[in-house]
Design a protein around this motif. Structure first.
Motif, mmCIF file in Angstrom:
data_model
loop_
_atom_site.group_PDB
_atom_site.id
_atom_site.type_symbol
_atom_site.label_atom_id
_atom_site.label_comp_id
_atom_site.label_asym_id
_atom_site.label_seq_id
_atom_site.Cartn_x
_atom_site.Cartn_y
_atom_site.Cartn_z
ATOM 1 N N ASP A 74 0.832 -1.072 0.065
ATOM 2 C CA ASP A 74 0.117 0.095 0.024
ATOM 3 C C ASP A 74 0.894 1.180 0.077
ATOM 4 O OD1 ASP A 74 -2.015 -1.802 0.298
ATOM 5 O OD2 ASP A 74 -1.813 -1.913 2.522
ATOM 6 N N ARG A 75 0.440 2.469 -0.395
ATOM 7 C CA ARG A 75 1.245 3.507 -0.375
ATOM 8 C C ARG A 75 0.427 4.690 0.737
ATOM 9 N NH1 ARG A 75 3.684 3.866 -5.517
ATOM 10 N NH2 ARG A 75 3.500 6.073 -5.727
ATOM 11 N N LEU A 76 1.434 5.174 1.317
ATOM 12 C CA LEU A 76 1.224 6.283 2.080
ATOM 13 C C LEU A 76 1.914 7.544 1.615
ATOM 14 C CD1 LEU A 76 0.059 7.468 4.786
ATOM 15 C CD2 LEU A 76 1.754 6.776 5.955
ATOM 16 N N ALA A 77 1.401 8.613 1.288
ATOM 17 C CA ALA A 77 1.815 9.793 0.876
ATOM 18 C C ALA A 77 1.923 10.873 1.602
ATOM 19 C CB ALA A 77 1.438 9.828 -0.671
ATOM 20 N N VAL A 78 3.041 11.743 1.868
ATOM 21 C CA VAL A 78 3.062 13.016 2.576
ATOM 22 C C VAL A 78 3.748 13.944 1.568
ATOM 23 C CG1 VAL A 78 3.927 14.124 4.622
ATOM 24 C CG2 VAL A 78 3.395 11.694 4.843
ATOM 25 N N ARG A 79 3.116 14.784 1.092
ATOM 26 C CA ARG A 79 3.700 15.521 0.070
ATOM 27 C C ARG A 79 3.716 17.142 0.347
ATOM 28 N NH1 ARG A 79 3.581 12.087 -4.296
ATOM 29 N NH2 ARG A 79 1.909 10.411 -4.340
ATOM 30 N N GLY A 80 4.688 17.716 -0.159
ATOM 31 C CA GLY A 80 4.750 19.228 0.027
ATOM 32 C C GLY A 80 5.231 19.741 1.372
ATOM 33 N N LEU A 81 5.983 18.798 1.886
ATOM 34 C CA LEU A 81 6.622 19.342 3.365
ATOM 35 C C LEU A 81 7.531 20.568 2.852
ATOM 36 C CD1 LEU A 81 7.417 15.905 4.689
ATOM 37 C CD2 LEU A 81 5.486 17.436 5.263
ATOM 38 N N ARG A 82 7.676 21.563 3.653
ATOM 39 C CA ARG A 82 8.539 22.623 3.350
ATOM 40 C C ARG A 82 9.327 23.006 4.455
ATOM 41 N NH1 ARG A 82 8.171 26.810 -0.515
ATOM 42 N NH2 ARG A 82 6.120 26.046 -1.121
ATOM 43 N N VAL A 105 6.630 8.981 -0.504
ATOM 44 C CA VAL A 105 5.739 7.842 -0.731
ATOM 45 C C VAL A 105 6.227 6.645 0.096
ATOM 46 C CG1 VAL A 105 4.557 6.458 -2.420
ATOM 47 C CG2 VAL A 105 4.926 9.152 -2.860
ATOM 48 N N LEU A 106 5.554 5.853 1.002
ATOM 49 C CA LEU A 106 6.140 5.012 1.771
ATOM 50 C C LEU A 106 5.190 3.762 1.135
ATOM 51 C CD1 LEU A 106 6.048 6.637 5.276
ATOM 52 C CD2 LEU A 106 7.819 6.544 3.669
ATOM 53 N N LEU A 107 5.829 2.736 1.012
ATOM 54 C CA LEU A 107 5.286 1.383 0.690
ATOM 55 C C LEU A 107 5.285 0.455 1.824
ATOM 56 C CD1 LEU A 107 5.811 2.443 -2.279
ATOM 57 C CD2 LEU A 107 5.988 0.146 -2.887
ATOM 58 N N LEU A 108 4.124 0.174 2.222
ATOM 59 C CA LEU A 108 3.867 -0.851 3.445
ATOM 60 C C LEU A 108 2.386 -1.691 3.513
ATOM 61 C CD1 LEU A 108 2.541 1.296 6.229
ATOM 62 C CD2 LEU A 108 2.953 2.442 3.981
ATOM 63 N N ASP A 109 2.523 -2.380 4.084
ATOM 64 C CA ASP A 109 1.273 -3.352 4.264
ATOM 65 C C ASP A 109 0.372 -2.658 5.462
ATOM 66 O OD1 ASP A 109 -0.746 -5.196 4.461
ATOM 67 O OD2 ASP A 109 0.636 -6.656 4.628
ATOM 68 N N THR A 110 -0.870 -1.839 5.026
ATOM 69 C CA THR A 110 -1.582 -1.484 6.140
ATOM 70 C C THR A 110 -2.592 -2.314 6.583
ATOM 71 O OG1 THR A 110 -3.115 -0.594 4.338
ATOM 72 C CG2 THR A 110 -1.325 0.821 4.824
ATOM 73 N N ARG A 111 -2.502 -3.669 6.079
ATOM 74 C CA ARG A 111 -3.542 -4.372 6.794
ATOM 75 C C ARG A 111 -3.639 -4.688 8.171
ATOM 76 N NH1 ARG A 111 -3.027 -9.244 2.263
ATOM 77 N NH2 ARG A 111 -1.010 -8.722 3.045
ATOM 78 N N THR A 164 1.477 0.573 12.035
ATOM 79 C CA THR A 164 1.598 1.312 10.695
ATOM 80 C C THR A 164 2.664 2.382 10.866
ATOM 81 O OG1 THR A 164 0.523 2.624 9.117
ATOM 82 C CG2 THR A 164 0.003 2.946 11.199
ATOM 83 N N VAL A 165 2.599 3.346 10.308
ATOM 84 C CA VAL A 165 3.807 4.603 10.323
ATOM 85 C C VAL A 165 3.088 5.950 11.320
ATOM 86 C CG1 VAL A 165 5.241 6.020 8.918
ATOM 87 C CG2 VAL A 165 5.130 3.662 8.292
ATOM 88 N N ASP A 166 3.615 6.189 12.087
ATOM 89 C CA ASP A 166 3.119 7.488 12.527
ATOM 90 C C ASP A 166 3.810 8.795 11.822
ATOM 91 O OD1 ASP A 166 2.927 9.816 13.979
ATOM 92 O OD2 ASP A 166 3.645 9.080 15.897
ATOM 93 N N TYR A 167 2.909 8.949 10.906
ATOM 94 C CA TYR A 167 3.871 9.978 10.040
ATOM 95 C C TYR A 167 4.055 11.435 10.564
ATOM 96 C CZ TYR A 167 -1.495 10.726 9.360
ATOM 97 O OH TYR A 167 -2.632 10.772 9.242
ATOM 98 N N GLY A 168 3.485 11.891 11.573
ATOM 99 C CA GLY A 168 3.534 12.945 12.332
ATOM 100 C C GLY A 168 4.890 12.945 13.012
ATOM 101 N N SER A 169 5.213 11.736 13.414
ATOM 102 C CA SER A 169 6.602 11.588 14.011
ATOM 103 C C SER A 169 7.706 11.562 12.732
ATOM 104 C CB SER A 169 6.500 10.304 14.778
ATOM 105 O OG SER A 169 8.018 10.090 15.356
ATOM 106 N N LEU A 179 13.179 4.252 6.137
ATOM 107 C CA LEU A 179 13.302 2.898 5.940
ATOM 108 C C LEU A 179 13.844 2.180 7.317
ATOM 109 C CD1 LEU A 179 15.357 2.270 2.803
ATOM 110 C CD2 LEU A 179 12.926 1.589 3.119
ATOM 111 N N THR A 180 13.786 3.167 8.674
ATOM 112 C CA THR A 180 13.924 2.689 9.866
ATOM 113 C C THR A 180 12.616 2.369 10.537
ATOM 114 O OG1 THR A 180 13.821 4.817 10.966
ATOM 115 C CG2 THR A 180 15.969 4.129 10.308
ATOM 116 N N LYS A 181 11.757 2.815 9.891
ATOM 117 C CA LYS A 181 10.253 2.459 10.171
ATOM 118 C C LYS A 181 9.843 1.000 9.875
ATOM 119 C CE LYS A 181 10.185 6.556 11.744
ATOM 120 N NZ LYS A 181 10.712 7.019 12.987
ATOM 121 N N PRO A 182 9.553 0.133 10.823
ATOM 122 C CA PRO A 182 9.399 -1.360 10.768
ATOM 123 C C PRO A 182 8.481 -1.664 9.518
ATOM 124 C CG PRO A 182 9.485 -0.786 12.974
ATOM 125 C CD PRO A 182 9.500 0.501 12.406
ATOM 126 N N ALA A 183 7.295 -0.825 9.602
ATOM 127 C CA ALA A 183 6.398 -1.160 8.408
ATOM 128 C C ALA A 183 6.779 -0.840 6.983
ATOM 129 C CB ALA A 183 5.162 -0.536 8.778
#
Length: 139
Positions: free
Chosen positions: A22-30, A53-59, A70-75, A104-108
């Motif tokens: 699955d794809r988790l995207a965070v775009r436009g960080l300035r 764009v992070l690829l991971l299994d969100t199931r 999952t990935v704590d995208y805020g952190s 890539l240090t994020k386990p998921a």
């Protein structure tokens, strides 16, 4: 004649399937960074934009409804901020690699696409953007 057996990674006809990604995207960080080859870039700094764009299994997270699965995208964004606002480098290639390494240090996360935009690059021409996109995986 019996049909070939299936496994989670093979189709019924024995061909390999791509694992779930699955794809988790965070775009436009300035963020403001001091990267570049020229002295004034390191001294004065400039804005850099980052797309992830992070690829991971969100199931697993969908089943448990637990942030730990999952990935704590805020952190993650704060860690990317620390990279961009941290130690200066000459090249956006180096900056993009450092950001990918953090992701890539994020386990998921099994794969990441990082785009670093340098919209104020010191180019003597009218242009919209300079951007580098890299793809990195655990493999």
């Amino acid at each position: 004649m019996s049909s070939p057996s299936s496994s989670p990674l093979t189709s019924p006809v024995g061909t390999t399937r791509r694992p779930v990604a699955d794809r988790l995207a965070v775009r436009g960080l300035r963020f403001r960074g001091h990267h570049g080859v020229l002295d004034h870039e390191k001294r004065d700094g400039q804005d850099f934009l980052v797309d992830l764009v992070l690829l991971l299994d969100t199931r697993p997270a969908a089943q448990t409804d637990d942030l730990q699965d999952t990935v704590d995208y805020g952190s993650l964004v704060e860690q990317v901020r620390a990279v961009v606002e941290g130690d200066p480098v000459d090249l956006i290639e180096t900056l993009a690699q450092r950001i990918a390494d953090v992701c890539l240090t994020k386990p998921a996360v099994v794969e990441v696409e990082v785009t670093v935009h340098k919209p104020h690059a010191p180019i003597q021409a009218t242009f919209e953007d300079v951007a580098l996109t890299i793809n990195r995986s655990l493999e």
